[in-house]
Design a protein around this motif. Structure first.
Motif, PDB file in Angstrom:
ATOM      1  N   MET A  23      47.676  38.207  49.005  1.00 44.80           N
ATOM      2  CA  MET A  23      47.950  37.305  47.897  1.00 44.80           C
ATOM      3  C   MET A  23      49.450  37.040  47.829  1.00 44.80           C
ATOM      4  O   MET A  23      50.240  37.684  48.508  1.00 44.80           O
ATOM      5  CB  MET A  23      47.393  37.904  46.615  1.00 44.80           C
ATOM      6  CG  MET A  23      47.508  37.046  45.350  1.00 44.80           C
ATOM      7  SD  MET A  23      47.242  35.273  45.543  1.00 44.80           S
ATOM      8  CE  MET A  23      45.518  35.177  45.945  1.00 44.80           C
TER       9      MET A  23
ATOM     10  N   ASP B 111      43.478  38.020  41.858  1.00 45.65           N
ATOM     11  CA  ASP B 111      43.732  36.592  42.008  1.00 45.65           C
ATOM     12  C   ASP B 111      42.899  35.971  43.134  1.00 45.65           C
ATOM     13  O   ASP B 111      42.886  34.748  43.295  1.00 45.65           O
ATOM     14  CB  ASP B 111      45.230  36.352  42.269  1.00 45.65           C
ATOM     15  CG  ASP B 111      46.067  36.659  41.039  1.00 45.65           C
ATOM     16  OD1 ASP B 111      45.669  36.250  39.935  1.00 45.65           O
ATOM     17  OD2 ASP B 111      47.110  37.326  41.175  1.00 45.65           O
ATOM     18  N   TRP B 112      42.185  36.803  43.893  1.00 44.77           N
ATOM     19  CA  TRP B 112      41.253  36.299  44.908  1.00 44.77           C
ATOM     20  C   TRP B 112      39.849  36.090  44.339  1.00 44.77           C
ATOM     21  O   TRP B 112      38.914  35.806  45.088  1.00 44.77           O
ATOM     22  CB  TRP B 112      41.160  37.286  46.074  1.00 44.77           C
ATOM     23  CG  TRP B 112      42.331  37.288  47.001  1.00 44.77           C
ATOM     24  CD1 TRP B 112      43.221  38.302  47.214  1.00 44.77           C
ATOM     25  CD2 TRP B 112      42.743  36.234  47.888  1.00 44.77           C
ATOM     26  NE1 TRP B 112      44.156  37.946  48.157  1.00 44.77           N
ATOM     27  CE2 TRP B 112      43.880  36.680  48.592  1.00 44.77           C
ATOM     28  CE3 TRP B 112      42.248  34.941  48.145  1.00 44.77           C
ATOM     29  CZ2 TRP B 112      44.537  35.897  49.541  1.00 44.77           C
ATOM     30  CZ3 TRP B 112      42.906  34.163  49.092  1.00 44.77           C
ATOM     31  CH2 TRP B 112      44.031  34.638  49.771  1.00 44.77           C
TER      32      TRP B 112
ATOM     33  N   HIS C 141      37.222  33.523  45.388  1.00 46.80           N
ATOM     34  CA  HIS C 141      36.736  33.603  46.763  1.00 46.80           C
ATOM     35  C   HIS C 141      35.879  34.856  46.977  1.00 46.80           C
ATOM     36  O   HIS C 141      34.873  34.806  47.682  1.00 46.80           O
ATOM     37  CB  HIS C 141      37.913  33.575  47.725  1.00 46.80           C
ATOM     38  CG  HIS C 141      38.793  32.380  47.506  1.00 46.80           C
ATOM     39  ND1 HIS C 141      38.322  31.090  47.590  1.00 46.80           N
ATOM     40  CD2 HIS C 141      40.104  32.267  47.143  1.00 46.80           C
ATOM     41  CE1 HIS C 141      39.301  30.240  47.324  1.00 46.80           C
ATOM     42  NE2 HIS C 141      40.385  30.931  47.039  1.00 46.80           N
ATOM     43  N   THR C 142      36.263  35.975  46.352  1.00 44.49           N
ATOM     44  CA  THR C 142      35.424  37.168  46.486  1.00 44.49           C
ATOM     45  C   THR C 142      34.091  36.970  45.756  1.00 44.49           C
ATOM     46  O   THR C 142      33.072  37.535  46.162  1.00 44.49           O
ATOM     47  CB  THR C 142      36.138  38.418  45.942  1.00 44.49           C
ATOM     48  OG1 THR C 142      36.583  38.181  44.610  1.00 44.49           O
ATOM     49  CG2 THR C 142      37.333  38.765  46.815  1.00 44.49           C
TER      50      THR C 142
ATOM     51  N   CYS D 192      34.254  41.677  52.087  1.00 46.67           N
ATOM     52  CA  CYS D 192      35.629  41.266  51.749  1.00 46.67           C
ATOM     53  C   CYS D 192      36.487  42.485  51.437  1.00 46.67           C
ATOM     54  O   CYS D 192      36.029  43.429  50.804  1.00 46.67           O
ATOM     55  CB  CYS D 192      35.638  40.352  50.523  1.00 46.67           C
ATOM     56  SG  CYS D 192      34.701  38.832  50.713  1.00 46.67           S
TER      57      CYS D 192
ATOM     58  N   VAL E 295      40.167  43.025  49.571  1.00 51.65           N
ATOM     59  CA  VAL E 295      41.354  42.518  48.881  1.00 51.65           C
ATOM     60  C   VAL E 295      42.155  43.718  48.402  1.00 51.65           C
ATOM     61  O   VAL E 295      41.606  44.793  48.163  1.00 51.65           O
ATOM     62  CB  VAL E 295      40.988  41.608  47.677  1.00 51.65           C
ATOM     63  CG1 VAL E 295      40.364  40.307  48.166  1.00 51.65           C
ATOM     64  CG2 VAL E 295      40.043  42.305  46.707  1.00 51.65           C
TER      65      VAL E 295
ATOM     66  N   SER F 226      43.554  27.788  45.610  1.00 53.75           N
ATOM     67  CA  SER F 226      42.418  28.667  45.350  1.00 53.75           C
ATOM     68  C   SER F 226      41.725  28.343  44.029  1.00 53.75           C
ATOM     69  O   SER F 226      40.546  28.676  43.849  1.00 53.75           O
ATOM     70  CB  SER F 226      42.869  30.131  45.336  1.00 53.75           C
ATOM     71  OG  SER F 226      43.819  30.357  44.319  1.00 53.75           O
TER      72      SER F 226
ATOM     73  N   GLU G 251      38.890  25.106  44.743  1.00 55.39           N
ATOM     74  CA  GLU G 251      38.146  26.344  45.004  1.00 55.39           C
ATOM     75  C   GLU G 251      37.008  26.158  46.007  1.00 55.39           C
ATOM     76  O   GLU G 251      36.904  26.881  47.001  1.00 55.39           O
ATOM     77  CB  GLU G 251      37.588  26.875  43.678  1.00 55.39           C
ATOM     78  CG  GLU G 251      36.619  28.019  43.812  1.00 55.39           C
ATOM     79  CD  GLU G 251      35.949  28.373  42.490  1.00 55.39           C
ATOM     80  OE1 GLU G 251      34.985  29.154  42.518  1.00 55.39           O
ATOM     81  OE2 GLU G 251      36.387  27.857  41.428  1.00 55.39           O
TER      82      GLU G 251
ATOM     83  N   ASN H 114      36.734  27.506  49.931  1.00 53.67           N
ATOM     84  CA  ASN H 114      35.659  28.396  50.362  1.00 53.67           C
ATOM     85  C   ASN H 114      34.925  27.825  51.572  1.00 53.67           C
ATOM     86  O   ASN H 114      34.612  28.544  52.527  1.00 53.67           O
ATOM     87  CB  ASN H 114      34.671  28.630  49.218  1.00 53.67           C
ATOM     88  CG  ASN H 114      35.180  29.640  48.196  1.00 53.67           C
ATOM     89  OD1 ASN H 114      36.017  30.476  48.500  1.00 53.67           O
ATOM     90  ND2 ASN H 114      34.671  29.556  46.980  1.00 53.67           N
TER      91      ASN H 114
END
Length: 276
Positions: free
Chosen positions: A1, A9-10, A13-14, A27, A29, A257, A261, A265
């Motif tokens: 990040m 902040d992900w 996407h997660t 994933c 992070v 992101s 978004e 992705n």
């Protein structure tokens, strides 16, 4: 990040990869050094050291075995400062990367506007201001005009949403500033140092493309990015060389992101699907 950003902040996407499609993806992070739940040593930070942090973490989890023959088994995505770190990960373990995605980032900081305007923009990060003024400055640097003024649609249940995206953004910043253990001035300044000294020459970027494989690299940037202007993404694309996937997000700012978004992705999913 990116700068002063944490693993949360992900989340957009997660949510998609790690929850909605958890049967297909795993994933990882984490908080970079200097922020969140990671250590915040008072020392000179560099993007190469922060990349080594990431490699050590991935190895400790068994996602890669540095003692075994190289296998392209991980997909690395970095945004902003994280994209600088991701470049360095590509330098450290190029033959371990199945794909490399670099979002709204730069090979080095270049002046793309008038000198005094550039100095003022960089210095404004460190000038104490009333919180309302500071929120307005940060929002201008991060988002395209008009994005934050739209209604908040984060959740399907309207009772969980803020009136506007600007309200959600402001609440996030205020919550972060209230957590003085995870978000410190010391850690922020050390990360700033890492960003300012990050430098990848044309020759180094060419080598990155050669060693990772240009066909495995995706670069994306918003045309209205004021934090790291669009020219930074163009330089990265030009100097890594033809063969990379170059995605331009017209009218978007630095926070792809959030602003884009679903498209981000999809972009990541296409790269991962192609090279898994």
């Amino acid at each position: 990040m990116g700068l002063n950003g944490s693993l949360t902040d992900w989340k957009r996407h997660t949510k998609y990869f790690g929850h909605q499609h958890a049967s297909r993806y795993t994933c990882l992070v984490f908080d970079n050094r200097g922020v969140g739940r990671s250590d915040k040593p008072l020392s000179f930070y560099s993007t190469s050291e922060m990349a080594q942090d990431a490699v050590d973490l991935v190895a400790s989890l068994g996602w890669i075995d540095l003692a075994a023959p190289a296998e392209r088994s991980i997909h690395v995505i970095g945004a902003s400062m994280g994209g600088m770190i991701a470049q360095e990960v590509g330098v450290l373990i190029p033959d371990r990367l199945a794909s490399l995605t670099l979002c709204c980032t730069a090979p080095r900081l270049v002046r793309t506007g008038p000198f005094l305007e550039t100095v003022h923009q960089r210095a404004s990060m460190f000038i104490p201001r009333h919180i309302d003024v500071d929120l307005q400055r940060i929002a201008k640097d991060l988002f395209a005009d008009g994005f934050l003024d739209q209604p908040d649609t984060e959740y399907g249940d309207p009772t969980k949403n803020f009136p506007t995206r600007r309200d959600r953004f402001a609440a996030g910043v205020l919550k972060k500033r209230a957590d003085t253990d995870r978000y410190t001035v010391k850690g922020f300044l050390m990360q700033v140092v890492a960003c300012y000294f990050h430098t990848k020459s044309p020759a180094q970027l060419k080598a990155l493309g050669d060693n990772v494989g240009r066909e495995r690299i995706t670069i994306c940037h918003g045309t209205n990015d004021l934090m790291l202007t669009f020219r930074h993404g163009e330089i990265l694309h030009e100097e890594i060389g033809e063969g990379v996937t170059w995605k331009v997000f017209e009218g978007s700012g630095h926070m792809l992101s959030w602003e884009r978004e679903h498209e981000v992705n999809q972009m990541i999913e296409e790269a991962v699907g192609k090279w898994s």
